[in-house]
Scaffold this active site. Structure first.
Site, short mmCIF file in Angstrom:
data_model
loop_
_atom_site.label_atom_id
_atom_site.label_comp_id
_atom_site.label_asym_id
_atom_site.label_seq_id
_atom_site.Cartn_x
_atom_site.Cartn_y
_atom_site.Cartn_z
N TYR A 127 5.01 42.09 80.91
CA TYR A 127 4.98 40.72 81.41
C TYR A 127 4.69 40.73 82.91
O TYR A 127 5.42 41.35 83.69
CB TYR A 127 6.31 40.02 81.15
CG TYR A 127 6.37 38.61 81.70
CD1 TYR A 127 5.36 37.70 81.41
CD2 TYR A 127 7.43 38.20 82.49
CE1 TYR A 127 5.41 36.41 81.91
CE2 TYR A 127 7.49 36.91 83.00
CZ TYR A 127 6.47 36.02 82.71
OH TYR A 127 6.52 34.74 83.21
N ASP A 168 5.42 46.31 88.73
CA ASP A 168 6.01 44.98 88.62
C ASP A 168 7.52 45.16 88.53
O ASP A 168 8.06 45.51 87.49
CB ASP A 168 5.47 44.26 87.39
CG ASP A 168 5.97 42.83 87.26
OD1 ASP A 168 7.04 42.52 87.84
OD2 ASP A 168 5.32 42.03 86.56
N LYS A 190 13.71 37.55 91.39
CA LYS A 190 15.05 37.46 90.79
C LYS A 190 16.14 37.84 91.79
O LYS A 190 16.59 37.01 92.56
CB LYS A 190 15.10 38.27 89.51
CG LYS A 190 14.10 37.76 88.46
CD LYS A 190 14.32 38.35 87.10
CE LYS A 190 13.23 37.96 86.11
NZ LYS A 190 13.21 36.56 85.71
#
Length: 428
Positions: free
Chosen positions: A139, A234, A262
């Site tokens: 993702y 990532d 995050k």
């Protein structure tokens, strides 16, 4: 769990009227969370849950941590955003650069999707090449290039990408190559065929809940270095979660660029990309000239409220024993799951690492997306629904662990797992 109160039911109905699918696009519409504290959340009806969703990860130190709250409240009266440099943002960039092995310079954005988009773009600018290689099941945000073969409903032959959304132009796929995760031999063949066109390989070093095989990340690093290809980690999920320096510190493999989100925003909209100074120089028009310049502007990028929350969060994570506690909590739950599944004879694997894991209801090793794709989805639903009914709040695909989860949270979670096991046996 109590049934929905009239107030919560009214909110659910309003959401269905004014929001597509009744949601913000993130989570199911039948629950409306009113507040969170430490490792728990409460819905509008007053139901209390042990929270392993954690806002999809950013609340790694728990909800409403006093240090984070105080940092935010100290900044808000001084102004919330300025669209120019501010002390907290500069200080946060310095802390990140000191902590993360690959980072010499930092550029802030407001979401992980933005960070991934700009990481791919700056890799193209740096190399003068167009193609990006990613791994099936990885993702990398919501851009057209990121939403390729994240979760294909009908996996195709590699390296053909599969768009994950309507509205993506057909020609995007011509510049995306898809490889199987944890298959270095296949990757070597794909790189050999396209090395002169490849700008970057972008990878979640720990993909969703799937760890890399021993030697895989090292092999990817060598392959990119040997062929002048930018390696992007990532780390939106793994940054400051698997270790203070992220997955690259945890696994000992340093990329050229990484993206983060995050945890670094402490629950506020803040993300970043960082990396080698010669690559990051493409954000500096004076350094690279008009032709090499990558334009990047964001209204709230590096805003002082989010940066203050991020600084406070990272300070908590630097406290002695923080990662020992995070790993111990997760390991206790992973061991409890593994023991009970084996005793019950249920075909399943507890996949991941202690700060981030879940069950895959399939036999055999979980090494790539296709192992998760072919799992028994009915059993997964039974498991998640049973935990929710027993006051455990998690996504359909992972447990996020926080520093705030305590012995009572662990005990309630294990009780819920015990309640799920006979139902899983009956459904198997």
């Amino acid at each position: 769990m109590q049934p929905l109160s009239p107030e919560e039911q009214a909110l659910v109905e309003t959401a269905r009227r004014v929001l597509p699918a009744g949601t913000f696009g993130n989570f199911a519409s039948e629950i409306v969370v009113a507040r969170g504290k430490a490792g728990r959340v409460w819905d509008v009806s007053g139901n209390e849950y042990v929270d392993y969703l954690l806002g999809s990860g950013p609340m790694i130190v728990g909800h409403a941590h006093p240090k984070v709250t105080n940092a935010v409240l100290a900044q808000v009266p001084e102004g919330t955003t300025f669209f120019v440099n501010n002390p907290h943002g500069i200080q946060l960039a310095e802390v990140i650069a000191e902590a993360v092995p690959c980072v010499e310079q930092v550029r802030f954005v407001s979401s992980g999707s933005e960070a991934d988009l700009y990481a791919m773009r700056i890799a193209r600018a740096f190399t003068g090449r167009d193609k990006i290689l990613k791994f099936e099941g990885g993702y990398h945000g919501m851009s057209d290039y990121g939403l390729m073969s994240l979760a294909p409903k009908r996996p195709t032959n590699f390296p053909q990408p599969v768009p994950d959304s309507a509205g993506i132009p057909a020609n995007i796929g011509a510049n995306v190559i898809v490889a199987p995760y944890n298959d270095l031999e296949a990757l070597e063949g794909l790189v050999a065929a396209a090395k002169d066109e490849l700008a970057a390989i972008i990878i979640e070093p720990f993909q969703r809940i799937i760890p890399p095989d021993p030697g895989f990340l090292e092999g990817v690093r060598k392959l990119t270095a040997d062929n002048g290809i930018v390696l992007i980690f990532d780390e939106v999920v793994t940054g400051f979660r698997l270790a203070y320096g992220g997955a690259q510190a945890y696994y000992g493999v340093t990329p050229d660029i990484c993206t983060m989100g995050k945890a670094i925003g402490g629950g506020f909209p803040l993300a970043a990309l960082g990396g080698r100074a010669d690559i990051m120089a493409h954000f500096d028009q004076a350094a690279v000239g008009d032709d090499g310049f990558v334009m990047q502007v964001g209204t709230l990028s590096g805003n002082p409220v989010a940066a203050a929350a991020g600084l406070a969060t990272l300070e908590i994570l630097r406290e002695p024993g923080a990662y020992d506690k995070l790993f111990a909590t997760g390991q206790t739950l992973m061991d409890a799951l593994d023991e009970r599944l084996k005793q019950a004879g249920i075909q399943a694997t507890v996949s991941g690492v202690p700060p981030l894991f879940d069950i895959v209801f399939a036999s055999g090793p979980v090494r790539d997306y296709r192992a998760t794709f072919h799992q028994n989805k009915a059993l997964s639903k039974v498991f998640n629904d049973t935990l929710r009914a027993h006051g455990i709040f998690k996504s359909d695909s992972k447990f996020y662990i926080s520093l705030a989860h305590d012995e009572a949270d662990i005990a309630q979670t294990i009780d819920a797992i015990d309640a799920a096991i006979p139902l899983l046996k009956a459904a198997a």
